[in-house]
Write a protein that holds these residues in place. Structure first.
Motif, PDB file in Angstrom:
ATOM      1  N   VAL A 180       0.850  -1.200   0.000  1.00 58.46           N
ATOM      2  CA  VAL A 180       0.000   0.000   0.000  1.00 58.46           C
ATOM      3  C   VAL A 180       0.880   1.243   0.000  1.00 58.46           C
ATOM      4  O   VAL A 180       1.892   1.297   0.717  1.00 58.46           O
ATOM      5  N   THR A 181       0.496   2.238  -0.796  1.00 57.82           N
ATOM      6  CA  THR A 181       1.204   3.531  -0.788  1.00 57.82           C
ATOM      7  C   THR A 181       0.270   4.631  -0.291  1.00 57.82           C
ATOM      8  O   THR A 181      -0.951   4.568  -0.486  1.00 57.82           O
ATOM      9  N   ASP A 182       0.867   5.639   0.353  1.00 58.60           N
ATOM     10  CA  ASP A 182       0.111   6.820   0.775  1.00 58.60           C
ATOM     11  C   ASP A 182       1.102   7.903   1.177  1.00 58.60           C
ATOM     12  O   ASP A 182       2.284   7.620   1.422  1.00 58.60           O
ATOM     13  N   LEU A 183       0.613   9.131   1.263  1.00 62.30           N
ATOM     14  CA  LEU A 183       1.433  10.234   1.766  1.00 62.30           C
ATOM     15  C   LEU A 183       1.520  10.206   3.287  1.00 62.30           C
ATOM     16  O   LEU A 183       2.494  10.659   3.877  1.00 62.30           O
ATOM     17  N   SER A 184       0.471   9.679   3.922  1.00 60.43           N
ATOM     18  CA  SER A 184       0.326   9.769   5.378  1.00 60.43           C
ATOM     19  C   SER A 184       0.867   8.535   6.095  1.00 60.43           C
ATOM     20  O   SER A 184       0.435   7.409   5.830  1.00 60.43           O
ATOM     21  N   ALA A 185       1.798   8.764   7.027  1.00 67.04           N
ATOM     22  CA  ALA A 185       2.363   7.658   7.813  1.00 67.04           C
ATOM     23  C   ALA A 185       1.304   7.010   8.697  1.00 67.04           C
ATOM     24  O   ALA A 185       1.279   5.785   8.865  1.00 67.04           O
ATOM     25  N   SER A 186       0.390   7.817   9.260  1.00 65.89           N
ATOM     26  CA  SER A 186      -0.631   7.260  10.157  1.00 65.89           C
ATOM     27  C   SER A 186      -1.613   6.378   9.388  1.00 65.89           C
ATOM     28  O   SER A 186      -2.052   5.340   9.893  1.00 65.89           O
ATOM     29  N   ARG A 187      -1.919   6.769   8.160  1.00 65.86           N
ATOM     30  CA  ARG A 187      -2.828   5.939   7.359  1.00 65.86           C
ATOM     31  C   ARG A 187      -2.148   4.638   6.931  1.00 65.86           C
ATOM     32  O   ARG A 187      -2.778   3.590   6.857  1.00 65.86           O
ATOM     33  N   LEU A 188      -0.855   4.709   6.670  1.00 65.95           N
ATOM     34  CA  LEU A 188      -0.121   3.492   6.326  1.00 65.95           C
ATOM     35  C   LEU A 188      -0.032   2.554   7.527  1.00 65.95           C
ATOM     36  O   LEU A 188      -0.080   1.327   7.382  1.00 65.95           O
ATOM     37  N   GLN A 189       0.057   3.129   8.730  1.00 70.27           N
ATOM     38  CA  GLN A 189       0.047   2.309   9.942  1.00 70.27           C
ATOM     39  C   GLN A 189      -1.290   1.576  10.053  1.00 70.27           C
ATOM     40  O   GLN A 189      -1.341   0.396  10.404  1.00 70.27           O
ATOM     41  N   LYS A 190      -2.372   2.261   9.732  1.00 67.85           N
ATOM     42  CA  LYS A 190      -3.704   1.630   9.752  1.00 67.85           C
ATOM     43  C   LYS A 190      -3.779   0.520   8.704  1.00 67.85           C
ATOM     44  O   LYS A 190      -4.364  -0.539   8.943  1.00 67.85           O
ATOM     45  N   ALA A 191      -3.152   0.725   7.545  1.00 64.97           N
ATOM     46  CA  ALA A 191      -3.117  -0.309   6.500  1.00 64.97           C
ATOM     47  C   ALA A 191      -2.414  -1.561   7.025  1.00 64.97           C
ATOM     48  O   ALA A 191      -2.854  -2.691   6.783  1.00 64.97           O
ATOM     49  N   LYS A 192      -1.318  -1.368   7.759  1.00 70.15           N
ATOM     50  CA  LYS A 192      -0.615  -2.503   8.376  1.00 70.15           C
ATOM     51  C   LYS A 192      -1.543  -3.237   9.339  1.00 70.15           C
ATOM     52  O   LYS A 192      -1.587  -4.474   9.372  1.00 70.15           O
ATOM     53  N   GLU A 193      -2.283  -2.455  10.135  1.00 66.42           N
ATOM     54  CA  GLU A 193      -3.195  -3.039  11.130  1.00 66.42           C
ATOM     55  C   GLU A 193      -4.261  -3.917  10.485  1.00 66.42           C
ATOM     56  O   GLU A 193      -4.667  -4.929  11.054  1.00 66.42           O
ATOM     57  N   VAL A 194      -4.738  -3.525   9.302  1.00 68.56           N
ATOM     58  CA  VAL A 194      -5.812  -4.305   8.672  1.00 68.56           C
ATOM     59  C   VAL A 194      -5.288  -5.394   7.732  1.00 68.56           C
ATOM     60  O   VAL A 194      -6.071  -6.080   7.088  1.00 68.56           O
ATOM     61  N   GLY A 195      -3.945  -5.532   7.645  1.00 74.43           N
ATOM     62  CA  GLY A 195      -3.434  -6.695   6.906  1.00 74.43           C
ATOM     63  C   GLY A 195      -2.469  -6.456   5.776  1.00 74.43           C
ATOM     64  O   GLY A 195      -2.030  -7.404   5.123  1.00 74.43           O
ATOM     65  N   ALA A 196      -2.112  -5.184   5.501  1.00 73.87           N
ATOM     66  CA  ALA A 196      -1.141  -4.931   4.434  1.00 73.87           C
ATOM     67  C   ALA A 196       0.206  -5.550   4.809  1.00 73.87           C
ATOM     68  O   ALA A 196       0.634  -5.482   5.963  1.00 73.87           O
ATOM     69  N   ASP A 197       0.871  -6.160   3.838  1.00 72.53           N
ATOM     70  CA  ASP A 197       2.178  -6.782   4.081  1.00 72.53           C
ATOM     71  C   ASP A 197       3.310  -5.770   3.998  1.00 72.53           C
ATOM     72  O   ASP A 197       4.295  -5.865   4.730  1.00 72.53           O
ATOM     73  N   PHE A 198       3.173  -4.791   3.099  1.00 69.48           N
ATOM     74  CA  PHE A 198       4.207  -3.780   2.906  1.00 69.48           C
ATOM     75  C   PHE A 198       3.552  -2.418   2.728  1.00 69.48           C
ATOM     76  O   PHE A 198       2.443  -2.327   2.188  1.00 69.48           O
TER      77      PHE A 198
END
Length: 335
Positions: A180-198
């Motif tokens: 997953v890509t995004d500008l926001s570090a906090s949103r990427l952290q949420k992506a990790k929480e819901v199952g993103a691998d990278f």
């Protein structure tokens, strides 16, 4: 403002609304008064991610009764045309859709809706989960259109609510790796929480640079890219990143005219597909939520009572949190 409580027609139900999520499109209409060809010409009630309780049923309604908790599918075909006959009713040109001009949405205390597009919620599915079926449906429809299957490697561009539901659905459908890509570090952290691998936090990368980062993280180019931002550079990245013979699904909506490396896609047989909302997703989503195969609860980060709707919209506009819920029933503050 105060409005009369609507009277349901023969095939409608009257609902006491409970939870309504705020979508980016609601904020866009509020700020700009239009999305593409849909222009606000008269006052309009927003809200289309919703659930509530049946309090009155029309004379022709047999599958619902007062007291039933339901999730609302906001798009209702007005006629049985060729699109309805082929099961793609979302493409029907005369479809009614909550909070898309000129149709009113359901951010209110009482709302009537076509009973066939109200789906009973099992006891173990909350109102908020019911409201989240709408964005979840976008993920289901996008991943179906993309052909996600066992072992797929998937690139999701954008980690807002729609990017996150695509991560959830892609993993559930068998994706072996999701980046997953995004500008926001906090949103990427949420992506990790819901199952993103990278995850990749986008800085000042060119589309080609970002595409090669995706490839190096996955160990190969992804077969599928789900683009959820609508930003020109991100769509360019999506095409460059996707492996030859793969599929790009465009979910995010941006400018009407954009420049993309179309020859790159053509020469490598990269399929580019669009989605328009969803169809035939509510029963699937309800069974996934009831069986606990998918967990959307972490998406809700803020809750406001209906009286503080303006504050809730301001919070969404600032990009705070992930999904903001408005609570429409003053007697019930439960999720």
């Amino acid at each position: 403002e105060n409005r009369p409580i609507p009277e349901p027609g023969p095939n409608e139900v009257l609902l006491r609304m409970h939870s309504v999520g705020i979508c980016g499109s609601d904020v866009h209409y509020w700020q700009h008064g239009r999305i593409g060809d849909f222009v606000v010409k008269d006052p309009i009630v927003l809200g289309h991610e919703a659930s509530g309780t049946v309090i009155q049923v029309g004379s022709g309604v047999t599958h619902l009764k007062p007291g039933d908790r339901v999730a609302i599918e906001p798009g209702v075909p007005r006629e049985v045309d060729e699109f309805c006959k082929t099961g793609r009713y979302n493409l029907s040109p005369t479809v009614f859709f909550c909070a898309t001009p000129p149709d009113n949405g359901n951010l209110c205390r009482y709302y009537k809706h076509n009973a066939s597009y109200c789906y009973k919620l099992p006891d173990n599915v909350t109102f908020e989960e019911g409201a989240l079926i709408e964005p979840l449906s976008v993920g289901i429809h996008a991943c179906r259109r993309a052909g996600v299957t066992l072992g797929s490697r998937v690139f999701v561009s954008g980690s807002g609510p729609i990017g996150l539901v695509n991560v959830l659905v892609a993993k559930l459908m068998g994706a072996s790796a999701v980046v997953v890509t995004d500008l926001s570090a906090s949103r990427l952290q949420k992506a990790k929480e819901v199952g993103a691998d990278f995850t990749i936090q986008v800085k000042n990368n060119t589309p080609q640079e970002l595409a090669s980062k995706v490839e190096s993280l996955l160990g190969c180019m992804p077969e599928i890219t789900v683009e959820c931002t609508g930003v020109q550079a991100c769509i360019q990245t999506a095409i460059y990143a996707t492996r030859s013979g793969g599929t790009v699904v465009l979910v995010g909506l941006g400018s009407e005219m954009i420049t993309v490396p179309i020859i790159n896609a053509v020469a490598r047989e990269v399929d580019i597909r669009g989605i328009f909302r969803y169809c035939n997703t509510w029963p699937v989503a309800i069974s996934l939520l009831a069986s606990k195969k998918i967990n959307v609860k972490p998406l809700v980060t803020h809750r406001f009572p209906l009286e503080k709707a303006l504050e809730a919209f301001e919070t969404t506009k600032r990009g705070e949190g992930v999904k903001i819920m408005l609570k429409c029933d003053p007697t019930d503050n439960s999720p």
